[in-house]
Scaffold this motif. Structure first.
Motif, mmCIF file in Angstrom:
data_model
loop_
_atom_site.group_PDB
_atom_site.id
_atom_site.type_symbol
_atom_site.label_atom_id
_atom_site.label_comp_id
_atom_site.label_asym_id
_atom_site.label_seq_id
_atom_site.Cartn_x
_atom_site.Cartn_y
_atom_site.Cartn_z
ATOM 1 N N MET A 79 13.428 25.181 145.367
ATOM 2 C CA MET A 79 13.471 25.579 146.627
ATOM 3 C C MET A 79 12.286 26.162 147.377
ATOM 4 S SD MET A 79 16.473 27.935 148.348
ATOM 5 C CE MET A 79 17.848 26.788 147.968
ATOM 6 N N THR A 80 11.644 25.389 148.360
ATOM 7 C CA THR A 80 10.246 25.931 148.725
ATOM 8 C C THR A 80 10.426 26.744 150.329
ATOM 9 O OG1 THR A 80 9.891 23.729 149.735
ATOM 10 C CG2 THR A 80 9.115 24.269 147.282
ATOM 11 N N ASP A 81 11.567 26.539 150.874
ATOM 12 C CA ASP A 81 11.629 27.007 152.098
ATOM 13 C C ASP A 81 12.122 28.417 151.924
ATOM 14 O OD1 ASP A 81 12.505 27.849 154.895
ATOM 15 O OD2 ASP A 81 13.388 25.635 155.143
ATOM 16 N N THR A 82 11.279 29.148 152.251
ATOM 17 C CA THR A 82 11.451 30.836 151.913
ATOM 18 C C THR A 82 12.605 31.396 152.974
ATOM 19 O OG1 THR A 82 9.065 31.059 151.380
ATOM 20 C CG2 THR A 82 10.076 33.033 151.615
ATOM 21 N N PRO A 83 12.468 30.987 154.175
ATOM 22 C CA PRO A 83 13.563 31.636 154.966
ATOM 23 C C PRO A 83 15.129 31.267 154.435
ATOM 24 C CG PRO A 83 11.788 30.806 156.645
ATOM 25 C CD PRO A 83 11.513 30.331 155.008
ATOM 26 N N ALA A 84 15.164 29.635 154.124
ATOM 27 C CA ALA A 84 16.403 29.322 153.609
ATOM 28 C C ALA A 84 16.996 30.162 152.205
ATOM 29 C CB ALA A 84 16.604 27.915 153.525
ATOM 30 N N ARG A 85 15.675 30.006 151.338
ATOM 31 C CA ARG A 85 16.007 30.743 149.789
ATOM 32 C C ARG A 85 16.462 31.982 150.206
ATOM 33 N NH1 ARG A 85 11.174 30.048 148.326
ATOM 34 N NH2 ARG A 85 10.516 32.278 148.345
ATOM 35 N N LEU A 86 15.710 32.848 151.284
ATOM 36 C CA LEU A 86 16.084 34.407 151.468
ATOM 37 C C LEU A 86 17.701 34.373 151.913
ATOM 38 C CD1 LEU A 86 13.045 35.907 153.042
ATOM 39 C CD2 LEU A 86 13.894 36.315 150.562
ATOM 40 N N LEU A 87 18.100 33.684 152.703
ATOM 41 C CA LEU A 87 19.436 33.545 153.391
ATOM 42 C C LEU A 87 20.397 33.202 152.152
ATOM 43 C CD1 LEU A 87 19.206 31.751 156.808
ATOM 44 C CD2 LEU A 87 19.693 34.188 156.327
ATOM 45 N N ARG B 242 20.127 30.068 139.667
ATOM 46 C CA ARG B 242 20.959 29.491 141.169
ATOM 47 C C ARG B 242 20.130 29.150 142.180
ATOM 48 N NH1 ARG B 242 26.048 30.793 142.465
ATOM 49 N NH2 ARG B 242 27.414 31.248 140.613
ATOM 50 N N LEU B 243 18.845 29.625 142.547
ATOM 51 C CA LEU B 243 17.981 29.141 143.500
ATOM 52 C C LEU B 243 16.737 28.110 143.069
ATOM 53 C CD1 LEU B 243 17.713 32.565 145.357
ATOM 54 C CD2 LEU B 243 19.406 30.594 145.843
ATOM 55 N N ASP B 244 16.863 27.698 141.675
ATOM 56 C CA ASP B 244 15.848 27.201 141.187
ATOM 57 C C ASP B 244 14.332 27.448 141.455
ATOM 58 O OD1 ASP B 244 15.026 24.761 139.794
ATOM 59 O OD2 ASP B 244 14.941 23.400 141.476
ATOM 60 N N VAL B 245 14.183 28.746 141.092
ATOM 61 C CA VAL B 245 12.695 29.310 141.347
ATOM 62 C C VAL B 245 12.547 30.102 140.012
ATOM 63 C CG1 VAL B 245 12.600 29.249 143.755
ATOM 64 C CG2 VAL B 245 13.684 31.496 142.623
ATOM 65 N N SER B 246 11.397 30.899 139.952
ATOM 66 C CA SER B 246 11.091 31.565 138.930
ATOM 67 C C SER B 246 11.326 32.987 139.039
ATOM 68 C CB SER B 246 9.436 31.623 138.530
ATOM 69 O OG SER B 246 8.868 32.257 139.732
ATOM 70 N N PRO B 247 11.617 33.916 137.964
ATOM 71 C CA PRO B 247 12.126 35.305 138.160
ATOM 72 C C PRO B 247 11.121 36.084 138.858
ATOM 73 C CG PRO B 247 12.439 34.606 135.841
ATOM 74 C CD PRO B 247 11.585 33.405 136.667
ATOM 75 N N ARG B 248 9.822 35.652 138.859
ATOM 76 C CA ARG B 248 8.877 36.143 139.710
ATOM 77 C C ARG B 248 9.003 36.118 141.123
ATOM 78 N NH1 ARG B 248 2.253 35.211 139.257
ATOM 79 N NH2 ARG B 248 1.580 36.641 140.646
ATOM 80 N N THR B 249 9.325 34.849 141.473
ATOM 81 C CA THR B 249 9.865 34.728 142.829
ATOM 82 C C THR B 249 10.896 35.341 143.286
ATOM 83 O OG1 THR B 249 8.882 32.558 142.958
ATOM 84 C CG2 THR B 249 10.440 32.839 144.655
ATOM 85 N N ILE B 250 11.929 35.622 142.387
ATOM 86 C CA ILE B 250 12.891 36.596 142.746
ATOM 87 C C ILE B 250 12.629 37.756 143.217
ATOM 88 C CG2 ILE B 250 15.354 37.450 141.785
ATOM 89 C CD1 ILE B 250 15.591 34.537 142.628
ATOM 90 N N ARG B 251 11.802 38.375 142.284
ATOM 91 C CA ARG B 251 11.242 39.772 142.753
ATOM 92 C C ARG B 251 10.574 39.870 143.826
ATOM 93 N NH1 ARG B 251 10.178 39.235 136.981
ATOM 94 N NH2 ARG B 251 8.111 38.744 137.319
ATOM 95 N N ARG B 252 9.710 38.693 144.260
ATOM 96 C CA ARG B 252 9.250 38.822 145.457
ATOM 97 C C ARG B 252 10.039 38.893 146.824
ATOM 98 N NH1 ARG B 252 5.225 35.207 143.287
ATOM 99 N NH2 ARG B 252 5.852 33.432 144.501
ATOM 100 N N ASP B 253 11.242 38.034 146.537
ATOM 101 C CA ASP B 253 12.197 37.667 147.617
ATOM 102 C C ASP B 253 13.075 39.096 147.747
ATOM 103 O OD1 ASP B 253 11.148 35.176 148.197
ATOM 104 O OD2 ASP B 253 12.787 34.180 146.837
ATOM 105 N N ILE B 254 13.274 39.629 146.475
ATOM 106 C CA ILE B 254 13.898 40.944 146.675
ATOM 107 C C ILE B 254 13.022 42.161 147.381
ATOM 108 C CG2 ILE B 254 14.715 43.085 145.263
ATOM 109 C CD1 ILE B 254 16.673 40.826 145.076
#
Length: 334
Positions: free
Chosen positions: A1-9, A29-41
């Motif tokens: 999932m590369t669409d950041t706004p959609a991923r954040l929602l 769940r979001l098909d990204v890396s744990p590092r991306t999850i930390r950045r999104d948080i």
């Protein structure tokens, strides 16, 4: 999932579930890396969402209560359930459901997809509520149109039926909706009459916003509820009632509108009500009868007379076969 706004929602939607999410599970769940999850948080925190993280092997993330309520992301079933509940409360003027719930309903229905609005309407039309009969029911759509006009400061047109049955067309500047617990009223400035007026919402039909904005005028009194109370007092004389009930105060309180006032316990199985009301004599008498227990009215005289007349009419309506033997004999001419 590369669409950041959609991923954040999507991430925010998951976090609004009342549980703690391990970072690895969110990443799967979001098909990204744990590092991306930390950045999104971190992005969510920068936007003001209070996301709490716990450390350790079983640690994770969860959304906690903050200083402000974040936008809620609801699935279809949740949105329908909330809309139906708000409609039911608003449409039948349930005590405690005030203008805030109507504003919430107006906002929710404005953004509901057409498929969900259809589901809400189907559920509403298929449901018959059991009401106490102490007030006219209201079309929730009428309330939501009015609430939107109040919030948007938009002039409103509607048809209005007065107490004597006269039909008129009104154009008003809506100020506030006020719930009395058994009825809804609109406080508004009537443009044709150039005066402030109160309108019973159950007598309103075909309301629609004109698209014309206005600057709110100042009420003669500083509060819409106070203005409504003073308007009703001018229309209906106050009635000082004194009634004893052969039932506990808790029982009677649960069967009377809270606006009537507190009851005074006079024993384990009795209580007394002394209150000054602005409702009609007929309404007061019927509300007392609907408490479903023995009661004695001590005053005023007009209430005693009306209860006596009402009791006689109800007895005659039931027919002579239900009257006591002596009355039945007299009614039959023997």
């Amino acid at each position: 999932m590369t669409d950041t706004p959609a991923r954040l929602l999507n991430l925010l939607s998951l976090l609004q579930t009342p549980r703690e999410w391990p970072g690895s599970e969110l990443a799967d769940r979001l098909d990204v890396s744990p590092r991306t999850i930390r950045r999104d948080i971190d992005r969510l925190r920068d936007l003001g969402y209070p996301v709490e993280a716990s450390r350790g092997a079983v640690g994770g993330y969860r959304l906690v209560a903050g200083t402000a309520m974040p936008p809620l992301l609801l699935d279809d079933e949740e949105a329908v359930a909330i809309a139906v509940g708000l409609r039911a409360g608003a449409g039948h003027a349930i005590e405690g459901v005030d203008e805030a719930s109507v504003r919430a309903l107006a906002k929710l229905e404005q953004v509901l997809p057409s498929r969900l609005r259809h589901r809400v309407s189907v559920l509403q039309n298929a449901t018959v509520p059991l009401t106490r009969g102490d007030g006219a029911t209201i079309d929730p759509q009428t309330l939501t149109v009015m609430a939107s006009a109040v919030t948007g400061r938009e002039r409103l047109r509607f048809a209005y039926r007065a107490g004597d049955g006269a039909e008129t067309r009104r154009q008003v500047e809506p100020y506030r909706l006020v719930s009395t617990g058994w009825r809804w009223y609109l406080v508004a400035y009537d443009l044709k009459r150039e005066a402030w007026r109160t309108f019973r919402v159950d007598r309103v039909s075909d309301p629609y916003p004109t698209g014309s904005r206005f600057t709110p005028r100042e009420l003669p009194t500083g509060d819409a509820a106070e203005f409504l109370s003073s308007s009703m007092a001018r229309i209906k004389p106050e009635l000082a009632i004194d009634v004893s009930f052969a039932a506990p105060a808790e029982f009677v309180t649960s069967r009377l509108p809270a606006s009537i006032g507190p009851l005074e316990p006079t024993g384990e199985h009795s209580c007394r009500l002394r209150a000054t009301l602005s409702g009609s004599l007929e309404w007061v008498a019927v509300r007392l009868a609907m408490v479903d227990c023995e009661f004695t009215a001590h005053g005023p005289a007009q209430l005693l007379a009306y209860l006596n007349d009402l009791g006689g009419r109800l007895t005659r309506a039931a027919g002579p076969s239900t009257a006591p033997p002596a009355e039945r004999s007299a009614a039959q001419g023997g």
